[in-house]
Design a protein around this motif. Structure first.
Motif, PDB file in Angstrom:
ATOM      1  N   ILE A 139      16.076  45.456  -0.186  1.00  0.00           N
ATOM      2  CA  ILE A 139      16.651  44.632  -1.239  1.00  0.00           C
ATOM      3  C   ILE A 139      17.908  45.328  -1.741  1.00  0.00           C
ATOM      4  CG2 ILE A 139      16.253  43.421  -3.404  1.00  0.00           C
ATOM      5  CD1 ILE A 139      14.331  42.647  -1.133  1.00  0.00           C
ATOM      6  N   SER A 140      19.058  44.800  -1.365  1.00  0.00           N
ATOM      7  CA  SER A 140      20.333  45.334  -1.827  1.00  0.00           C
ATOM      8  C   SER A 140      20.794  44.494  -3.018  1.00  0.00           C
ATOM      9  CB  SER A 140      21.354  45.348  -0.684  1.00  0.00           C
ATOM     10  OG  SER A 140      22.566  45.926  -1.100  1.00  0.00           O
ATOM     11  N   SER A 141      22.036  44.062  -3.024  1.00  0.00           N
ATOM     12  CA  SER A 141      22.575  43.305  -4.153  1.00  0.00           C
ATOM     13  C   SER A 141      23.918  42.719  -3.773  1.00  0.00           C
ATOM     14  CB  SER A 141      22.748  44.229  -5.372  1.00  0.00           C
ATOM     15  OG  SER A 141      23.467  43.591  -6.413  1.00  0.00           O
ATOM     16  N   VAL A 142      24.312  41.653  -4.465  1.00  0.00           N
ATOM     17  CA  VAL A 142      25.668  41.153  -4.296  1.00  0.00           C
ATOM     18  C   VAL A 142      26.683  42.209  -4.730  1.00  0.00           C
ATOM     19  CG1 VAL A 142      25.088  38.707  -4.490  1.00  0.00           C
ATOM     20  CG2 VAL A 142      25.604  40.020  -6.573  1.00  0.00           C
ATOM     21  N   ASN A 143      26.246  43.169  -5.549  1.00  0.00           N
ATOM     22  CA  ASN A 143      27.139  44.263  -5.944  1.00  0.00           C
ATOM     23  C   ASN A 143      27.591  45.092  -4.748  1.00  0.00           C
ATOM     24  OD1 ASN A 143      25.716  43.555  -8.496  1.00  0.00           O
ATOM     25  ND2 ASN A 143      26.991  45.201  -9.308  1.00  0.00           N
ATOM     26  N   GLY A 144      26.821  45.066  -3.658  1.00  0.00           N
ATOM     27  CA  GLY A 144      27.221  45.776  -2.451  1.00  0.00           C
ATOM     28  C   GLY A 144      28.198  45.000  -1.597  1.00  0.00           C
ATOM     29  N   LEU A 145      28.494  43.752  -2.006  1.00  0.00           N
ATOM     30  CA  LEU A 145      29.356  42.880  -1.214  1.00  0.00           C
ATOM     31  C   LEU A 145      30.648  42.486  -1.919  1.00  0.00           C
ATOM     32  CD1 LEU A 145      26.543  40.502   0.080  1.00  0.00           C
ATOM     33  CD2 LEU A 145      27.777  42.182   1.449  1.00  0.00           C
ATOM     34  N   ALA A 146      30.655  42.578  -3.238  1.00  0.00           N
ATOM     35  CA  ALA A 146      31.827  42.187  -4.015  1.00  0.00           C
ATOM     36  C   ALA A 146      31.838  42.980  -5.314  1.00  0.00           C
ATOM     37  CB  ALA A 146      31.815  40.674  -4.298  1.00  0.00           C
ATOM     38  N   ALA A 147      32.943  42.878  -6.046  1.00  0.00           N
ATOM     39  CA  ALA A 147      33.112  43.667  -7.263  1.00  0.00           C
ATOM     40  C   ALA A 147      32.503  42.951  -8.467  1.00  0.00           C
ATOM     41  CB  ALA A 147      34.591  43.934  -7.519  1.00  0.00           C
ATOM     42  N   PHE A 148      31.342  43.455  -8.906  1.00  0.00           N
ATOM     43  CA  PHE A 148      30.686  42.931 -10.101  1.00  0.00           C
ATOM     44  C   PHE A 148      30.470  44.032 -11.137  1.00  0.00           C
ATOM     45  CE2 PHE A 148      29.385  39.813  -6.872  1.00  0.00           C
ATOM     46  CZ  PHE A 148      29.676  38.620  -7.527  1.00  0.00           C
ATOM     47  N   ALA A 155      28.101  51.129  -5.162  1.00  0.00           N
ATOM     48  CA  ALA A 155      28.329  51.992  -4.006  1.00  0.00           C
ATOM     49  C   ALA A 155      27.019  52.285  -3.279  1.00  0.00           C
ATOM     50  CB  ALA A 155      28.997  53.291  -4.442  1.00  0.00           C
ATOM     51  N   ALA A 156      25.962  52.536  -4.041  1.00  0.00           N
ATOM     52  CA  ALA A 156      24.654  52.797  -3.427  1.00  0.00           C
ATOM     53  C   ALA A 156      24.142  51.570  -2.682  1.00  0.00           C
ATOM     54  CB  ALA A 156      23.659  53.234  -4.495  1.00  0.00           C
ATOM     55  N   PHE A 178      15.989  45.588  11.296  1.00  0.00           N
ATOM     56  CA  PHE A 178      16.418  46.037   9.974  1.00  0.00           C
ATOM     57  C   PHE A 178      17.331  44.977   9.371  1.00  0.00           C
ATOM     58  CE2 PHE A 178      15.403  49.806  12.346  1.00  0.00           C
ATOM     59  CZ  PHE A 178      14.874  50.699  11.432  1.00  0.00           C
ATOM     60  N   ASN A 179      16.961  44.473   8.213  1.00  0.00           N
ATOM     61  CA  ASN A 179      17.763  43.450   7.557  1.00  0.00           C
ATOM     62  C   ASN A 179      17.838  43.685   6.053  1.00  0.00           C
ATOM     63  OD1 ASN A 179      18.477  41.525   9.795  1.00  0.00           O
ATOM     64  ND2 ASN A 179      16.253  41.447   9.996  1.00  0.00           N
ATOM     65  N   ILE A 180      18.761  42.963   5.419  1.00  0.00           N
ATOM     66  CA  ILE A 180      19.032  43.093   3.990  1.00  0.00           C
ATOM     67  C   ILE A 180      18.888  41.740   3.311  1.00  0.00           C
ATOM     68  CG2 ILE A 180      20.908  43.404   2.304  1.00  0.00           C
ATOM     69  CD1 ILE A 180      20.208  46.089   3.199  1.00  0.00           C
ATOM     70  N   VAL A 181      18.312  41.733   2.114  1.00  0.00           N
ATOM     71  CA  VAL A 181      18.429  40.599   1.196  1.00  0.00           C
ATOM     72  C   VAL A 181      19.283  41.068   0.027  1.00  0.00           C
ATOM     73  CG1 VAL A 181      17.229  39.042  -0.376  1.00  0.00           C
ATOM     74  CG2 VAL A 181      16.225  39.570   1.854  1.00  0.00           C
ATOM     75  N   ALA A 182      20.324  40.299  -0.291  1.00  0.00           N
ATOM     76  CA  ALA A 182      21.252  40.678  -1.363  1.00  0.00           C
ATOM     77  C   ALA A 182      21.155  39.668  -2.507  1.00  0.00           C
ATOM     78  CB  ALA A 182      22.684  40.751  -0.833  1.00  0.00           C
ATOM     79  N   LEU A 243      28.903  34.185  -4.613  1.00  0.00           N
ATOM     80  CA  LEU A 243      29.890  34.781  -3.717  1.00  0.00           C
ATOM     81  C   LEU A 243      30.884  33.751  -3.182  1.00  0.00           C
ATOM     82  CD1 LEU A 243      27.640  37.258  -1.700  1.00  0.00           C
ATOM     83  CD2 LEU A 243      29.312  37.840  -3.464  1.00  0.00           C
ATOM     84  N   ALA A 244      30.503  32.474  -3.227  1.00  0.00           N
ATOM     85  CA  ALA A 244      31.411  31.427  -2.768  1.00  0.00           C
ATOM     86  C   ALA A 244      32.521  31.176  -3.777  1.00  0.00           C
ATOM     87  CB  ALA A 244      30.650  30.135  -2.506  1.00  0.00           C
TER      88      ALA A 244
END
Length: 260
Positions: A139-148, A155-156, A178-182, A243-244
């Motif tokens: 479980i990652s986050s949209v924070n890992g994909l864009a600036a929030f 960064a983590a 290996f997969n991610i949910v953001a 993100l859209a």
């Protein structure tokens, strides 16, 4: 409900409440057994009691402590005989200072919990996952994909995504995925002491609502099951469209057009 996890065993970190508890309940509802880890012993005990001993095992685990992770994996394999799915859910924003003031100790604390902790869980679980051709969902986050904001946390989370892609390539030959949910903003107990915040956040989301833990659990169940058997190395955003782009404002004139 379909029984996609019948005969399979998952380990879920930070599984006592919020997203983790929703994932635990979803996997159990689909026939799986779950090793529920968390720091909150009373809450994991209550969840295990709810599901029953044939469906769940409680283990108090701090994911920054490798010996505790190893003990939980060993106890789960001893109880249930195998391990098929690791759900890396532990993490959180542990730094509140401005990024230009963040100390090395604060950086290390954030990375140890969110990134290194996930890596240690993967290291411990991997031999068992290779035996079962299992998989890891982090479980990652949209924070890992864009600036929030929340620079250190972001960064983590971005590190989790990069790590997952590399591991997917490295271990694809053995059949381990290996997969991610953001997720975007999810209604969890973390927001309980910030009244009104979630209501304000709704305005950011094209789907006009905040996410629920069950939204994330559904995505984890998909990626962790054979329905995703040919999917590895991906990041699946579950984020209400944020993100859209922001919701489109209604610019329709409310009165007669100006004929001047």
């Amino acid at each position: 409900m379909v029984q996609r996890f019948e005969g399979r065993v998952a380990l879920v970190t930070a599984g006592a409440q919020g997203i983790g508890a929703a994932v635990v309940r979803r996997i159990a509802a689909e026939g799986g057994a779950v090793i529920v880890t968390d720091l909150q012993q009373d809450k994991i005990d209550a969840l295990v009691a709810e599901l029953g001993p044939d469906r769940a095992l409680a283990a108090k685990v701090d994911v920054t402590q490798r010996d505790q992770i190893d003990a939980a994996v060993a106890a789960g394999v001893e109880r249930f005989g195998r391990l098929d799915l690791l759900v890396n859910n532990a993490g959180g924003c542990v730094v509140s200072t401005a990024p230009e003031q963040t100390t090395v100790e604060e950086w290390n604390r954030q990375l140890d919990l969110t990134l290194v902790g996930a890596a240690q869980c993967i290291q411990s679980a991997l031999p068992h996952l290779q035996n079962s051709r299992g998989n890891v969902v982090t479980i990652s986050s949209v924070n890992g994909l864009a600036a929030f904001g929340n620079v250190e946390y972001s960064a983590a989370k971005a590190g989790q995504i990069a790590m997952t892609k590399n591991l997917a390539v490295r271990h694809g030959g053995s059949g381990v995925r290996f997969n991610i949910v953001a997720p975007g903003t999810i209604r969890t107990p973390n927001w309980d002491n910030q009244p009104g915040t979630l209501d304000r956040f709704v305005k950011m989301y094209p789907l006009r609502r905040i996410g629920e833990p069950e939204d994330i659990a559904a995505a984890v169940a998909f990626l962790g099951s054979d329905d995703a058997a040919w999917i590895t190395g991906v990041t699946l955003p579950v984020e209400g469209g944020v993100l859209a782009g922001p919701p489109i404002l209604d610019l329709t004139p409310s009165g007669p057009a100006d004929q001047g």
